[in-house]
Write an enzyme that holds these catalytic residues in place. Structure first.
Site, PDB file in Angstrom:
ATOM      1  N   PRO A   2     -41.793 -97.325 -14.172  1.00 25.50           N
ATOM      2  CA  PRO A   2     -41.104 -97.892 -14.732  1.00 25.50           C
ATOM      3  C   PRO A   2     -39.743 -97.065 -15.488  1.00 25.50           C
ATOM      4  CG  PRO A   2     -43.001 -99.396 -15.965  1.00 25.50           C
ATOM      5  CD  PRO A   2     -43.261 -98.174 -15.230  1.00 25.50           C
ATOM      6  N   GLU A   3     -38.587 -96.919 -14.955  1.00 22.34           N
ATOM      7  CA  GLU A   3     -37.199 -96.440 -15.426  1.00 22.34           C
ATOM      8  C   GLU A   3     -36.914 -97.376 -16.154  1.00 22.34           C
ATOM      9  OE1 GLU A   3     -36.527 -92.469 -13.567  1.00 22.34           O
ATOM     10  OE2 GLU A   3     -38.801 -92.630 -12.885  1.00 22.34           O
ATOM     11  N   LYS A  53     -37.031 -95.306 -22.778  1.00 17.23           N
ATOM     12  CA  LYS A  53     -38.025 -96.140 -21.994  1.00 17.23           C
ATOM     13  C   LYS A  53     -38.738 -97.198 -23.212  1.00 17.23           C
ATOM     14  CE  LYS A  53     -38.464 -93.201 -19.119  1.00 17.23           C
ATOM     15  NZ  LYS A  53     -39.345 -91.751 -18.324  1.00 17.23           N
ATOM     16  N   ARG A 238     -43.138 -81.451 -12.025  1.00 17.19           N
ATOM     17  CA  ARG A 238     -43.074 -83.177 -11.458  1.00 17.19           C
ATOM     18  C   ARG A 238     -42.319 -83.096 -10.247  1.00 17.19           C
ATOM     19  NH1 ARG A 238     -42.683 -86.712 -15.527  1.00 17.19           N
ATOM     20  NH2 ARG A 238     -43.012 -88.702 -14.242  1.00 17.19           N
TER      21      ARG A 238
END
Ligand SMILES: [Zn+2]
Length: 253
Positions: A2-3, A53, A238
């Site tokens: 989830p972002e 977030k 990443r």
């Protein structure tokens, strides 16, 4: 994972289910996810907010913070619904004589639920929220001027860009045509404006229809803009997908 867009959708849902309701029952099954006791019975939910977030449930007395981690999600069920698979916590509420059971499910258990009296440290450290406050490009330019490392890493820093995660950073850089490996201090004000516009456009698209990923995870496939094969690299540890042709190292070259 989830972002910002998914967390904003979670906030809207929680607000719909919880605002003005009184907590009648709670349960927590996982001390890695739920920190401290959920001793909340009798308290009323005033509002549900978000920064980056993190979600923040404001009660008439106290607060509950929630972070969805990698696989967390809330859903509303009838109170008699048995414990769901991977359910880590539940908060049951009543409003207008109707009970709703809010369940938190998280298979990988990187999420957090924290009941607190005041704002917790991770919340206080967050930078401006992209949706709520937007981006002050001149301020961001000053921050980035003092920083080493690629722009992609700066985008993931929650003290500068609260809510931006790996995929959102990837898509915004793709949309703004900025090479993710460029040193963040080399970005011009025009680049930062393009990046701010791109972040807003990607988030807006995600909130409208949930489908917002054009580049991330599509390495080896043709760029949707110029047909060049999308490349894969690692930036700031990443996974990163970018177009070697239209995401330039610097503008105007
Ligand atoms: Zn391209």
């Amino acid at each position: 994972m989830p972002e910002l867009p998914e967390v904003e959708l979670a906030r809207r849902a929680l607000r719909r289910w919880m605002r003005g309701a009184t907590i009648v029952r709670t349960a927590a099954w996982d001390r890695a996810v739920v920190r401290g006791a959920l001793a909340l019975v009798g308290r009323t939910v005033r509002d549900v907010g978000r920064r980056g977030k993190w979600l923040r449930v404001e009660l008439d007395r106290g607060l509950v913070f929630a972070h969805l981690g990698m696989t967390g999600d809330f859903s509303a069920r009838a109170p008699e619904t048995p414990r769901l698979r991977w359910e880590r916590a539940r908060i049951d509420l009543t409003r207008g004589g109707k009970e709703t059971s809010v369940r938190y499910v998280d298979p990988r258990r990187f999420g957090r639920i924290v009941a607190a009296r005041e704002d917790i440290a991770p919340w206080r450290k967050l930078g401006p929220d992209l949706l709520l406050e937007g981006i002050d490009e001149a301020h961001v330019a000053r921050v980035l001027a003092k920083r080493r490392g690629p722009i992609k890493a700066a985008l993931l820093d929650q003290r500068i860009f609260a809510g931006v995660g790996n995929i959102l950073a990837n898509e915004a850089l793709f949309r703004a045509r900025i090479d993710p490996r460029r040193p963040s201090r080399a970005l011009s004000l025009a680049d930062l404006r393009a990046l701010a516009r791109a972040l807003h456009a990607v988030i807006g698209k995600a909130l409208r229809n949930g489908s917002w990923i054009r580049a991330y995870g599509h390495a080896g496939e043709p760029c949707p803009r110029c047909d060049t094969r999308l490349a894969h690299t690692i930036v700031a540890g990443r996974t990163t997908t970018f177009c070697p042709r239209c995401q330039r190292r610097s503008r105007g070259e």
